[in-house]
Write a protein that holds these residues in place. Structure first.
Motif, PDB file in Angstrom:
ATOM      1  N   GLU A   1      -4.204   3.764  -0.129  1.00 44.79           N
ATOM      2  CA  GLU A   1      -4.691   2.808   0.864  1.00 44.79           C
ATOM      3  C   GLU A   1      -5.417   1.664   0.181  1.00 44.79           C
ATOM      4  O   GLU A   1      -5.924   1.803  -0.920  1.00 44.79           O
ATOM      5  CB  GLU A   1      -5.646   3.513   1.836  1.00 44.79           C
ATOM      6  CG  GLU A   1      -4.912   4.219   2.972  1.00 44.79           C
ATOM      7  CD  GLU A   1      -5.881   4.824   3.965  1.00 44.79           C
ATOM      8  OE1 GLU A   1      -6.942   4.224   4.189  1.00 44.79           O
ATOM      9  OE2 GLU A   1      -5.560   5.895   4.490  1.00 44.79           O
ATOM     10  N   LYS A   2      -5.498   0.542   0.889  1.00 47.72           N
ATOM     11  CA  LYS A   2      -6.200  -0.631   0.371  1.00 47.72           C
ATOM     12  C   LYS A   2      -5.667  -1.092  -0.986  1.00 47.72           C
ATOM     13  O   LYS A   2      -6.424  -1.361  -1.917  1.00 47.72           O
ATOM     14  CB  LYS A   2      -7.701  -0.371   0.318  1.00 47.72           C
ATOM     15  CG  LYS A   2      -8.258  -0.247   1.729  1.00 47.72           C
ATOM     16  CD  LYS A   2      -9.728   0.007   1.789  1.00 47.72           C
ATOM     17  CE  LYS A   2     -10.173  -0.006   3.251  1.00 47.72           C
ATOM     18  NZ  LYS A   2     -11.479   0.568   3.451  1.00 47.72           N
TER      19      LYS A   2
ATOM     20  N   SER B   1       0.838  -1.209   0.000  1.00 46.69           N
ATOM     21  CA  SER B   1       0.000   0.000   0.000  1.00 46.69           C
ATOM     22  C   SER B   1       0.865   1.248   0.000  1.00 46.69           C
ATOM     23  O   SER B   1       0.583   2.226  -0.693  1.00 46.69           O
ATOM     24  CB  SER B   1      -0.926   0.019   1.218  1.00 46.69           C
ATOM     25  OG  SER B   1      -1.934  -0.956   1.082  1.00 46.69           O
ATOM     26  N   GLU B   2       1.952   1.185   0.790  1.00 44.98           N
ATOM     27  CA  GLU B   2       2.848   2.330   0.884  1.00 44.98           C
ATOM     28  C   GLU B   2       3.577   2.563  -0.438  1.00 44.98           C
ATOM     29  O   GLU B   2       3.705   3.687  -0.920  1.00 44.98           O
ATOM     30  CB  GLU B   2       3.856   2.085   2.009  1.00 44.98           C
ATOM     31  CG  GLU B   2       4.527   3.341   2.512  1.00 44.98           C
ATOM     32  CD  GLU B   2       5.399   3.037   3.716  1.00 44.98           C
ATOM     33  OE1 GLU B   2       6.531   3.529   3.752  1.00 44.98           O
ATOM     34  OE2 GLU B   2       4.938   2.268   4.581  1.00 44.98           O
TER      35      GLU B   2
END
Lengths: 243, 82
Positions: free
Chosen positions: A50-51, A44-45
């Protein structure tokens, strides 16, 4: 380029990570899976959204079902692209191989891939469009001591590729395999220096490939340009095994 | 009056398989009478699921091979849901 989510399994490192980033760069909305929550968070990073990273244990059908449910809850787009990259090795000579080593590798590499593909195929059939790429290995075609389980799982994966390709070709769903040879990754780091020397003798280009070399082939098979290719294998091995 | 389950199933079958509506009756089998292949049959069930907003369980899905069998299975599912 068709809209829709691209899923890459085993995307937190090695070849999978490279496939993930190359697909992000070419404008796909990508989701990656990893076996640990840390790995999923790292994905995600890496993507910066996100997600994007999810936990997946391919040896457990329940985990696979949960993954598909979570993605559908979190994202509205259909899943149009699937890259079955995740795989494990548990090398041992035949005589020393434990039943668990055989089962674990077959469960993840072959059976897990079957379950995930089956769950995602329904929507592709409804959409009458889809792209599936299975990351196999050149070892499924050539012998390699210590890898009866891994080689059998990859040969099985390639057979599955051809059968599924035949089943769904008329619905604009293509299913192909990419066969990396020796690529610089955590998996190939386990090879001893002495064995590496021997391997290099057989590679026409006299070097290991990079994960990017594999990612390019995957990207091609997912692209519009590969629409008329299905049930095929692309070997990316620096000229080690010329079919 | 709203369409019956049979009429809606028939509509999906006609659209999906591109057959003449007159060819389709309750007793028509998808593969034997209507020229479907095995994947068409799977896709028909997906289309029924969409039309009726339901999920046909896998073990039931395998035994649905005709229009009448589909109508019966869907009726049972709709009864359970209501």
């Amino acid at each position: 380029m068709k809209q829709g989510i691209a899923i890459v399994t085993g995307a937190s490192r090695g070849i999978g990570k490279e496939i993930l980033t190359s697909l992000v760069q070419s404008g796909h909305k990508v989701i990656g899976t990893a076996t640990t929550t840390n790995g999923a968070a790292a994905i995600s990073e890496m993507i910066g959204r996100e997600k994007s990273g999810y936990v997946l244990d391919l040896s457990d059908r329940e985990s696979i079902v949960r993954l598909v449910q979570s993605i559908k809850q979190d994202h509205s787009e259909p899943i149009s692209y699937l890259v079955n990259n995740a795989g494990i090795t548990q090398d041992n000579l035949m005589l020393r191989m434990k039943p668990d080593q055989w089962m674990n590798v077959l469960n993840v590499n072959l059976t897990g891939t079957f379950h995930l593909t089956q769950l995602l195929l329904k929507d592709m059939l409804k959409a009458r469009w889809g792209r599936i790429v299975n990351i196999s290995s050149i070892v499924g075609s050539i012998g390699n001591p210590g890898q009866v389980n891994y080689a059998a799982s990859k040969a099985g994966l390639e057979a599955m590729t051809r059968c599924l390709a035949a089943e769904v070709a008329a619905r604009q769903i293509t299913v192909n395999a990419v066969l990396p040879g020796y690529i610089q990754s955590d998996m190939s780091e386990q090879i001893s220096e002495g064995h590496k020397e021997k391997v290099l003798e057989h590679i026409a280009m006299k070097r290991f490939g990079s994960p990017a070399d594999v990612a390019h082939a995957v990207e091609f098979l997912l692209s519009d340009g590969a629409a008329y290719m299905t049930g095929q294998r692309i070997v990316v091995d620096g000229g080690m095994y010329m079919l | 009056m709203s369409e019956t389950v049979y009429e809606r199933v028939k509509k999906v079958v006609v659209e999906h398989l591109g057959v003449d509506p007159d060819q389709v009756s309750e007793s028509s089998s998808f593969m034997g009478d209507l020229g479907a292949d095995s994947l068409d049959q799977v896709e028909l069930l997906l289309a029924f699921e969409e039309e009726f907003d339901c999920v046909i369980p896998e073990d039931e899905a395998e035994s649905i091979a005709s229009v009448g069998e589909a109508v019966q299975a869907i009726n049972e599912l709709l009864d359970k849901a209501s």
